[in-house]
Design a protein around this motif. Structure first.
Motif, PDB file in Angstrom:
ATOM      1  N   UNK A   1       6.485  -1.449   7.703  1.00 63.01           N
ATOM      2  CA  UNK A   1       6.367   0.047   7.154  1.00 63.01           C
ATOM      3  C   UNK A   1       7.806   0.638   6.570  1.00 63.01           C
ATOM      4  N   UNK A   2       7.711   1.210   5.407  1.00 65.35           N
ATOM      5  CA  UNK A   2       8.854   1.623   4.833  1.00 65.35           C
ATOM      6  C   UNK A   2       8.414   3.205   4.619  1.00 65.35           C
ATOM      7  N   UNK A   3       9.270   4.138   5.582  1.00 70.29           N
ATOM      8  CA  UNK A   3       8.977   5.284   5.237  1.00 70.29           C
ATOM      9  C   UNK A   3       9.924   5.799   4.416  1.00 70.29           C
ATOM     10  N   UNK A   4       9.544   6.739   3.591  1.00 70.61           N
ATOM     11  CA  UNK A   4      10.421   7.303   2.695  1.00 70.61           C
ATOM     12  C   UNK A   4      10.362   8.941   2.853  1.00 70.61           C
ATOM     13  N   UNK A   5      11.133   9.143   3.991  1.00 65.85           N
ATOM     14  CA  UNK A   5      10.994  10.800   4.490  1.00 65.85           C
ATOM     15  C   UNK A   5      12.371  11.033   5.052  1.00 65.85           C
TER      16      UNK A   5
ATOM     17  N   UNK B   1      -6.800 -10.492   4.295  1.00 68.48           N
ATOM     18  CA  UNK B   1      -5.396 -10.523   3.359  1.00 68.48           C
ATOM     19  C   UNK B   1      -4.539  -9.207   3.784  1.00 68.48           C
ATOM     20  N   UNK B   2      -4.230  -9.052   4.923  1.00 66.86           N
ATOM     21  CA  UNK B   2      -3.291  -7.825   5.145  1.00 66.86           C
ATOM     22  C   UNK B   2      -2.076  -7.499   4.126  1.00 66.86           C
ATOM     23  N   UNK B   3      -1.870  -6.227   4.327  1.00 67.21           N
ATOM     24  CA  UNK B   3      -0.505  -5.577   3.614  1.00 67.21           C
ATOM     25  C   UNK B   3       0.900  -6.462   4.038  1.00 67.21           C
ATOM     26  N   UNK B   4       1.504  -6.578   3.119  1.00 67.90           N
ATOM     27  CA  UNK B   4       2.983  -6.974   3.475  1.00 67.90           C
ATOM     28  C   UNK B   4       3.772  -5.967   3.778  1.00 67.90           C
ATOM     29  N   UNK B   5       3.540  -4.417   2.860  1.00 68.87           N
ATOM     30  CA  UNK B   5       4.420  -3.675   3.100  1.00 68.87           C
ATOM     31  C   UNK B   5       3.486  -2.257   3.146  1.00 68.87           C
ATOM     32  N   UNK B   6       3.848  -1.412   3.560  1.00 69.99           N
ATOM     33  CA  UNK B   6       3.189   0.285   3.487  1.00 69.99           C
ATOM     34  C   UNK B   6       4.133   0.903   3.107  1.00 69.99           C
ATOM     35  N   UNK B   7       4.220   1.738   1.990  1.00 65.48           N
ATOM     36  CA  UNK B   7       5.191   2.750   1.664  1.00 65.48           C
ATOM     37  C   UNK B   7       4.508   3.997   2.261  1.00 65.48           C
ATOM     38  N   UNK B   8       5.250   4.795   2.717  1.00 67.00           N
ATOM     39  CA  UNK B   8       4.673   5.982   3.249  1.00 67.00           C
ATOM     40  C   UNK B   8       5.684   7.220   2.882  1.00 67.00           C
ATOM     41  N   UNK B   9       5.138   7.808   1.714  1.00 65.04           N
ATOM     42  CA  UNK B   9       5.895   8.815   1.257  1.00 65.04           C
ATOM     43  C   UNK B   9       5.330  10.384   1.449  1.00 65.04           C
TER      44      UNK B   9
ATOM     45  N   UNK C   1       0.847  -1.065  -0.021  1.00 58.27           N
ATOM     46  CA  UNK C   1      -0.057   0.092  -0.054  1.00 58.27           C
ATOM     47  C   UNK C   1       0.954   1.003  -0.105  1.00 58.27           C
ATOM     48  N   UNK C   2       0.340   2.115  -1.038  1.00 58.70           N
ATOM     49  CA  UNK C   2       1.269   3.454  -0.890  1.00 58.70           C
ATOM     50  C   UNK C   2       0.439   4.757  -0.303  1.00 58.70           C
ATOM     51  N   UNK C   3       1.013   5.296   0.813  1.00 55.90           N
ATOM     52  CA  UNK C   3       0.113   6.210   1.545  1.00 55.90           C
ATOM     53  C   UNK C   3       1.100   7.551   1.293  1.00 55.90           C
ATOM     54  N   UNK C   4       0.456   8.588   0.724  1.00 56.51           N
ATOM     55  CA  UNK C   4       1.300   9.798   0.501  1.00 56.51           C
ATOM     56  C   UNK C   4       1.555   9.595  -1.006  1.00 56.51           C
ATOM     57  N   UNK C   5       0.646   9.577  -1.644  1.00 56.50           N
ATOM     58  CA  UNK C   5       1.153   9.191  -3.243  1.00 56.50           C
ATOM     59  C   UNK C   5       1.394  10.544  -4.203  1.00 56.50           C
TER      60      UNK C   5
END
Length: 233
Positions: free
Chosen positions: A121-125, A85-93, A21-25
């Motif tokens: 959770x992978x933060x991209x900040x 089916x939960x997410x494996x990863x969430x990318x936070x941009x 899932x991408x949060x902050x697209x």
């Protein structure tokens, strides 16, 4: 390079794509999400408010372009995860400024509804402290919260997430500097079917010490930000 979200998932079905899932697209989140879909992962983008659902998301780069047609879009954070089916990863941009009103509230509202017990959770900040705030807001294992320093130079141009800087890379690490977590993160950025990475693929560089990587990115940013601010770029 062109692929629909459906065909990307089918092409990877033999080895199983990761659900992302991408949060902050914005420019960074959209660019990274499209590149992960190009690798065969099942990527969903959070689009909130009155923004229209995109028919496609394009990436433009001197390293190679990409186009994701019919992207999966969710209108609420909880909808990023399929039922059961939960997410494996969430990318936070998200931009760091999005946390100025309270990091705990932002992470609780935007990330917690789509994060399961095993979700990473992978933060991209840029900056310091976001990973600690995220781990506190989400609870669970802090090792599953990853920091990511993005190199590349991104923006929007002609309706596409555009890259025009140094070769794209994510320098990532676990909040607790857990080596096993680094292996899991590196796997996310490799083609699911084991093939060679396509042109324009984002390089993932595992960082054994996240805090050192964060300070290194800060030092890297100082001269570039000083030049970019007066020029308006």
């Amino acid at each position: 390079r062109r692929a629909t979200a459906t065909t990307a998932r089918r092409a990877a079905s033999s080895s199983g794509p990761l659900k992302v899932g991408v949060v902050g697209a914005g420019a960074v989140g959209s660019y990274m999400g499209v590149r992960l879909a190009e690798l065969g992962h099942d990527v969903r983008f959070l689009v909130m408010g009155s923004k229209p659902t995109p028919a496609s998301i394009a990436c433009k780069s001197w390293q190679g372009d990409a186009l994701l047609e019919n992207p999966r879009v969710a209108r609420a954070p909880a909808d990023l995860a399929d039922a059961g089916e939960p997410l494996d990863w969430v990318l936070c941009g998200l931009k760091s400024t999005a946390l100025e009103g309270g990091a705990d509230e932002a992470f609780q509202n935007l990330l917690k509804p789509c994060v399961g017990p095993e979700t990473r959770v992978q933060l991209l900040m840029n900056g310091l402290g976001a990973e600690e705030a995220c781990a506190a807001a989400l609870g669970g294992d802090p090792a599953r919260v990853h920091g990511g320093l993005v190199y590349g130079g991104f923006g929007w141009a002609d309706g596409a997430a555009s890259h025009a800087g140094v070769p794209t890379a994510v320098h990532g690490g676990s909040l607790t500097d857990d080596a096993a977590q680094l292996d899991a993160a590196a796997a996310l950025w490799r083609p699911v079917d084991g093939s060679a990475a396509p042109e324009g693929a984002v390089a993932y560089e595992a960082q054994p010490c996240l805090r050192l990587a964060q300070w290194a990115k800060l030092a890297w940013n100082v001269p570039f930000n000083g030049c970019a601010a007066p020029s308006g770029t």
